[in-house]
Write an enzyme that holds these catalytic residues in place. Sequence first.
Site, PDB file in Angstrom:
ATOM      1  N   HIS A 120       0.833  -1.199   0.000  1.00 58.72           N
ATOM      2  CA  HIS A 120       0.000   0.000   0.000  1.00 58.72           C
ATOM      3  C   HIS A 120       0.867   1.247   0.000  1.00 58.72           C
ATOM      4  O   HIS A 120       1.825   1.348   0.749  1.00 58.72           O
ATOM      5  CB  HIS A 120      -0.987   0.024   1.176  1.00 58.72           C
ATOM      6  CG  HIS A 120      -0.382  -0.128   2.529  1.00 58.72           C
ATOM      7  ND1 HIS A 120       0.116  -1.320   3.008  1.00 58.72           N
ATOM      8  CD2 HIS A 120      -0.216   0.770   3.531  1.00 58.72           C
ATOM      9  CE1 HIS A 120       0.563  -1.163   4.236  1.00 58.72           C
ATOM     10  NE2 HIS A 120       0.381   0.118   4.581  1.00 58.72           N
ATOM     11  N   HIS A 123       1.117   5.244   0.665  1.00 60.05           N
ATOM     12  CA  HIS A 123       0.521   6.300   1.478  1.00 60.05           C
ATOM     13  C   HIS A 123       0.603   7.620   0.731  1.00 60.05           C
ATOM     14  O   HIS A 123       1.664   7.976   0.212  1.00 60.05           O
ATOM     15  CB  HIS A 123       1.292   6.473   2.794  1.00 60.05           C
ATOM     16  CG  HIS A 123       1.198   5.320   3.723  1.00 60.05           C
ATOM     17  ND1 HIS A 123       0.315   5.311   4.785  1.00 60.05           N
ATOM     18  CD2 HIS A 123       1.877   4.144   3.765  1.00 60.05           C
ATOM     19  CE1 HIS A 123       0.471   4.162   5.458  1.00 60.05           C
ATOM     20  NE2 HIS A 123       1.396   3.450   4.849  1.00 60.05           N
TER      21      HIS A 123
END
Length: 153
Positions: A110, A112
Amino acid sequence: MICAGADTSRMSEDCIFCAIVDGEIPSDTVYEDDEVLAFLDANPLAPGHTLVIPKTHHERLQDVPADLAASVFAGLHRVVPAVEDAVDADASNVAFNNGEAAGQEVPHVHGHVIPRFEGDGGAPVHAIAGDRPDLSDEERGDIATDIADRIDD
C-alpha cells in the site's frame, strides 16, 4: 477472504485490505478501477491521508508484477492531486513501507498519500532512517555495483 484475482498460495487469511477489497469491511473509497483501490486511512497522519493498494494480495513491492505496479503508480498519479486539492494541502509525501522492519503494519502493498501543510511539524522522507551512514566513495561504489548486479534485465 481472498482478494480478487489473488494468488491463493500467497494469501493471508486475515488481511484487512483484502477484506476491504472484498467489501467485508467498509472503507471511505476515493478511487477504484479494475486493479487498484484507494481509500482514506482509518488512522490518518493528516486530513486526507489516503492508501492506494493493488486489489490482489501482494505483501511486498517486489512481489507485485510489473504491469500491476504500473497500475498502482497510475492510481497514485490520479489520487495525489485530488487529495492535495481536496484538503488544500501545500504538498504531500508519497511513500511505501516495504516490510515489517520498515514499519509496514499491514502485509499488503500500500502506498501512502499524506497531505502536508506549511508548518505542520512533519519531516521529509529523509528523516525516516535516523542517522545517515558515513560511507566512503569506495563503499558507495561497491554497494552500487552489488545492487546493479542483482537487478534483472
